[in-house]
Every structure is written in structure tokens, then in C-alpha cells.
Design an enzyme around this catalytic site. Structure first.
Site, PDB file in Angstrom:
ATOM      1  N   PRO A   1      40.143  -5.447  11.593  1.00  0.00           N
ATOM      2  CA  PRO A   1      40.581  -5.117  12.958  1.00  0.00           C
ATOM      3  C   PRO A   1      40.065  -3.736  13.328  1.00  0.00           C
ATOM      4  CG  PRO A   1      42.408  -4.887  11.399  1.00  0.00           C
ATOM      5  CD  PRO A   1      41.238  -5.440  10.633  1.00  0.00           C
ATOM      6  N   MET A   2      39.417  -3.612  14.474  1.00  0.00           N
ATOM      7  CA  MET A   2      38.915  -2.298  14.891  1.00  0.00           C
ATOM      8  C   MET A   2      39.136  -2.138  16.391  1.00  0.00           C
ATOM      9  SD  MET A   2      35.532  -1.815  12.489  1.00  0.00           S
ATOM     10  CE  MET A   2      34.942  -3.516  12.502  1.00  0.00           C
TER      11      MET A   2
ATOM     12  N   CYS B   1      47.198   2.377  10.116  1.00  0.00           N
ATOM     13  CA  CYS B   1      46.481   3.182  11.098  1.00  0.00           C
ATOM     14  C   CYS B   1      47.194   4.512  11.319  1.00  0.00           C
ATOM     15  CB  CYS B   1      46.375   2.406  12.403  1.00  0.00           C
ATOM     16  SG  CYS B   1      45.500   3.305  13.648  1.00  0.00           S
TER      17      CYS B   1
ATOM     18  N   ASN C   1      39.618  -3.232   1.003  1.00  0.00           N
ATOM     19  CA  ASN C   1      38.902  -2.746   2.185  1.00  0.00           C
ATOM     20  C   ASN C   1      38.556  -1.268   2.012  1.00  0.00           C
ATOM     21  OD1 ASN C   1      39.994  -1.307   5.160  1.00  0.00           O
ATOM     22  ND2 ASN C   1      38.136  -2.541   5.138  1.00  0.00           N
ATOM     23  N   GLY C   2      37.425  -0.886   2.621  1.00  0.00           N
ATOM     24  CA  GLY C   2      37.053   0.527   2.659  1.00  0.00           C
ATOM     25  C   GLY C   2      35.683   0.785   2.061  1.00  0.00           C
TER      26      GLY C   2
ATOM     27  N   ARG D   1      33.263  -1.090   9.390  1.00  0.00           N
ATOM     28  CA  ARG D   1      32.203  -0.467  10.173  1.00  0.00           C
ATOM     29  C   ARG D   1      30.837  -1.090   9.983  1.00  0.00           C
ATOM     30  NH1 ARG D   1      34.394   5.241   8.233  1.00  0.00           N
ATOM     31  NH2 ARG D   1      35.044   3.832   6.570  1.00  0.00           N
TER      32      ARG D   1
HETATM   33  C1  LIG Z   1      36.658   2.094  15.608  1.00  0.00           C
HETATM   34  C2  LIG Z   1      37.670   1.679  14.582  1.00  0.00           C
HETATM   35  C3  LIG Z   1      38.889   1.174  14.989  1.00  0.00           C
HETATM   36  C4  LIG Z   1      39.843   0.764  14.052  1.00  0.00           C
HETATM   37  N1  LIG Z   1      41.000   0.176  14.499  1.00  0.00           N
HETATM   38  C5  LIG Z   1      41.867  -0.345  13.592  1.00  0.00           C
HETATM   39  C6  LIG Z   1      42.980  -1.114  14.015  1.00  0.00           C
HETATM   40  O1  LIG Z   1      43.186  -1.377  15.208  1.00  0.00           O
HETATM   41  N2  LIG Z   1      43.819  -1.590  13.048  1.00  0.00           N
HETATM   42  C7  LIG Z   1      43.612  -1.352  11.711  1.00  0.00           C
HETATM   43  O2  LIG Z   1      44.392  -1.814  10.881  1.00  0.00           O
HETATM   44  N3  LIG Z   1      42.555  -0.643  11.296  1.00  0.00           N
HETATM   45  C8  LIG Z   1      41.672  -0.165  12.192  1.00  0.00           C
HETATM   46  N4  LIG Z   1      40.540   0.476  11.758  1.00  0.00           N
HETATM   47  C9  LIG Z   1      40.295   0.620  10.299  1.00  0.00           C
HETATM   48  C10 LIG Z   1      39.483  -0.567   9.785  1.00  0.00           C
HETATM   49  O3  LIG Z   1      40.195  -1.774   9.945  1.00  0.00           O
HETATM   50  C11 LIG Z   1      39.155  -0.376   8.285  1.00  0.00           C
HETATM   51  O4  LIG Z   1      40.357  -0.340   7.561  1.00  0.00           O
HETATM   52  C12 LIG Z   1      38.373   0.916   8.028  1.00  0.00           C
HETATM   53  O5  LIG Z   1      37.316   1.087   8.951  1.00  0.00           O
HETATM   54  C13 LIG Z   1      37.810   0.917   6.603  1.00  0.00           C
HETATM   55  O6  LIG Z   1      36.895  -0.129   6.394  1.00  0.00           O
HETATM   56  P1  LIG Z   1      35.286   0.123   6.441  1.00  0.00           P
HETATM   57  O7  LIG Z   1      35.018   1.283   5.529  1.00  0.00           O
HETATM   58  O8  LIG Z   1      34.678  -1.156   5.943  1.00  0.00           O
HETATM   59  O9  LIG Z   1      34.938   0.468   7.840  1.00  0.00           O
HETATM   60  C14 LIG Z   1      39.586   0.892  12.675  1.00  0.00           C
HETATM   61  C15 LIG Z   1      38.342   1.403  12.257  1.00  0.00           C
HETATM   62  C16 LIG Z   1      37.396   1.791  13.202  1.00  0.00           C
HETATM   63  C17 LIG Z   1      36.050   2.295  12.735  1.00  0.00           C
END
Ligand SMILES: Cc1cc2nc3c(=O)[nH]c(=O)nc-3n(C[C@H](O)[C@H](O)[C@H](O)COP(=O)(O)O)c2cc1C
Length: 323
Positions: free
Chosen positions: A11-12, A94, A205-206, A228
């Protein structure tokens, strides 16, 4: 529907809206998609259809909710189920200020009893899976014992699936962006949770960016969530499909755009702006010939008044010319 949780897209906020999910689904038929977080307040006081409507093609798709009131979350979970979502997820990860002042998101990790009440109420309200997305800790409350006790309480409330961002969050002092970069990744902690709670479905995740990394993680946990990288380099999803789902050969980048065009036409007829859709597809040709021209053409033309599907055709022509 039994959800395949091996690979999901995170979710982003502002990124994984319905247009982005539609586009990603054209590349990847199997990954599990998540909505942006929708707060319970937004659903209770706002335009429900605007927040929840989605296209059939997006399945399997999970709705992420933000909130901390059990009755309100139960109501919103029910709404999500009635709209056809395949899963309801609660955001306990978050760390933004807005989220803290609304008393939900990562700060809820400090209140496992409340999260357990929310989860129990949501589970009682719907028959689809209810899952939690959390961090490995917040502030100085970041011992393994605290995380394990949090997971245990929420599991006792009925939650079987935990998506764990393998970083702690600092509630004060770091922006959300910094909170995705600065606290170190601790995959070992998430793997230990899976070892200690083998009955749970644990999704890590991460910072995960390659098929090789995904393969490695899947030796230790049940699933991998990509954030991302899936947004900035969406065609990575085609590689994921090939590697993990043994499906038909994924659409080519060009075929993805061709398949997107009828959707673009339909959405514009319904009032969407072209740039609201094209902003998600700028990275499609990453590392390919013409990638910069693609981005530039779309960025310069998609926001113009009256812009329609012909802008996509123009951008495709540029790609065809250079390749
Ligand atoms: C632009 C953006 C918005 C995000 N919004 C949410 C969100 O609404 N809810 C949530 O649980 N995490 C949110 N995240 C976190 C991501 O879900 C994820 O946990 C985090 O980016 C780490 O994963 P990654 O390293 O693969 O990006 C957001 C991340 C980004 C970059």
C-alpha cells in the site's frame, strides 16, 4: 478466494490508487495488490464510492484501512467486503504526523490491546481475511520480546497474517520518507517471528528489489511485499510473474500500453485527467532505449487541458522510433 501471498505490492499513499493498480495488473496477473491507506474517518464522513470503487481486473486486491476505533473499523471492513475486496488490512506501520494525530498507524504498536480489539471487531464483521501490516518496533520500544508479545496478542484476537516492514519507526524526528530509509533493515527479526510463530503467515517487507532477493526471503517466510521498486520500475513485475507464477509470457511493455488505452478512454469519459493515470506509468521503460523521452513526452503533454489517449499514442511512437 484463497490468496497467494507469495508476492504482493505494498500500500502506498498517492501511488497505489486504482489507476496504478489497473496498470500493474496488466503487467502482473497474479501478485496481490493493496490499495493506498483509506482512513475510517474518510469512509464514514466522505464519498465511499470515490474511496472504494475499483475495476474487476484488479483482483486479488486488498483494502488497507487506517483507524483505531473497533466499531468504526468493523463498519469500514464491512463496506470493503461489500465492494468486493479480497482482504482487509489494518495499517499499524505508518509513522506520519497526520497519522499520529489521528491516533493510528505505527503509534498503535504501543497499544497492542487496542489493536487486538480492532482486529477482533473487524474479523467478527467480515468473512474475508483481516490482516495487519506493522513495523518491528517504534521508538525505544523495539525489543524482540515486545514485538513477539504484540504479534501474540493480535494473533490471539484472530489475525493469521502479518506483513512486517523490517524496520522500526521513529515517531518523532523523522519524516515518513526518512522512516523508510534511516532505521536499519532487520530481516533477521522478521524471520525469527516466523520461526517462533510457525502457524502464522508472515510476509516480509522493506528494501526488496530483485527476484534473487525475493527467492532468498521465501526460504524463511511465507511472502514478500514490494513497495517502491514496483512503483519506480513497474516492469519488474513481469520478471516476478515469470519467476514465481509460471504463467503465460507477460505482456510486452508496448502491449501493456495498448491494453491500458481503453481504460484511459473510459476513465477520461468519467472525468479523470490523463495525467492522473500517466503519472504512474513514467517508469515503464526504465533502463530501456527511449526511457527519458517517454517520461518527458508524457510529463509535458499529459496535463494539458483535453489531453486524451492520443498522448499515449504519441509517446509510444517515440519509443518505436528509437527502438
Ligand atoms: C509514497 C509511499 C506511500 C506509502 N503509503 C503507505 C500506506 O498508505 N500504508 C502503509 O502501510 N505503508 C505505506 N508506505 C510504506 C510501504 O507500504 C512499504 O512498507 C515501504 O515503502 C517499504 O517497502 P519498500 O522498501 O519495498 O518500498 C508507503 C510508502 C511510500 C513510498
Amino acid at each position: 478466494m484463497k490468496l497467494d501471498r507469495r508476492i504482493s505490492i505494498a500500500p502506498m499513499m498517492d501511488w497505489t490508487d486504482r489507476h496504478d493498480r489497473y496498470f500493474l495488473r496488466l503487467i502482473a496477473p497474479h501478485v496481490l495488490l493493496y490499495t493506498e491507506m483509506v482512513t475510517s474517518q474518510a469512509l464514514i464522513h466522505g464519498d465511499v464510492s470515490r474511496h472504494l470503487a475499483f475495476s474487476e481486473i484488479e483482483h486479488p486486491v486488498a483494502l488497507q484501512l487506517g483507524g483505531s476505533d473497533p466499531a468504526q473499523l468493523a463498519h469500514c471492513a464491512k463496506l470493503g467486503e461489500s465492494y468486493g475486496y479480497d482482504e482487509i488490512n489494518l495499517n499499524v506501520g505508518c509513522p506520519s504526523d497526520r497519522v499520529k494525530s489521528g491516533h493510528f498507524g505505527a503509534c498503535l504498536m504501543l497499544e497492542p490491546g487496542r489493536v487486538a480489539d480492532c482486529i477482533a471487531a473487524m474479523i467478527a464483521a467480515v468473512s474475508i481475511p483481516v490482516t495487519v501490516k506493522c513495523r518491528i518496533g517504534v521508538d525505544n520500544e523495539d525489543s524482540y520480546e515486545q514485538l513477539a508479545s504484540f504479534i501474540d496478542k493480535i494473533h490471539t484476537a484472530g489475525c493469521q497474517v502479518f506483513i512486517i516492514h523490517a524496520r522500526k519507526a521513529w515517531l518523532n524526528g523523522l519524516s515518513p520518507k526518512q522512516n523508510r530509509e534511516i532505521p536499519p533493515l532487520r530481516y533477521d527479526v522478521v524471520r525469527q517471528i516466523k520461526r517462533d510463530f510457525p502457524m502464522l503467515s508472515v510476509v516480509i517487507n522493506g528494501g526488496i528489489k530483485t527476484v534473487k532477493e525475493i527467492e532468498e526471503h521465501l526460504h524463511f517466510v511465507d511472502g514478500v511485499m514490494i513497495g517502491r521498486e514496483a512503483y519506480s520500475n513497474p516492469y519488474f513485475l513481469a520478471e516476478i510473474e515469470r519467476s514465481f507464477f509460471a504463467s503465460e509470457e507477460p505482456r510486452s511493455r508496448q502491449a501493456v500500453i495498448n491494453a491500458l488505452m481503453p481504460y484511459v478512454t473510459e476513465q477520461i469519459q468519467q472525468g479523470a485527467r490523463l495525467s492522473n493515470i500517466t503519472r504512474h506509468i513514467l517508469g515503464l521503460f526504465q533502463s530501456q532505449k527511449g526511457a527519458r523521452l517517454w517520461r518527458r513526452y508524457l510529463s509535458e503533454n499529459a496535463h494539458k487541458i483535453g489531453a486524451g489517449v492520443e498522448v499515449l499514442v504519441g509517446a509510444m511512437n517515440i519509443i518505436n522510433e528509437v527502438s
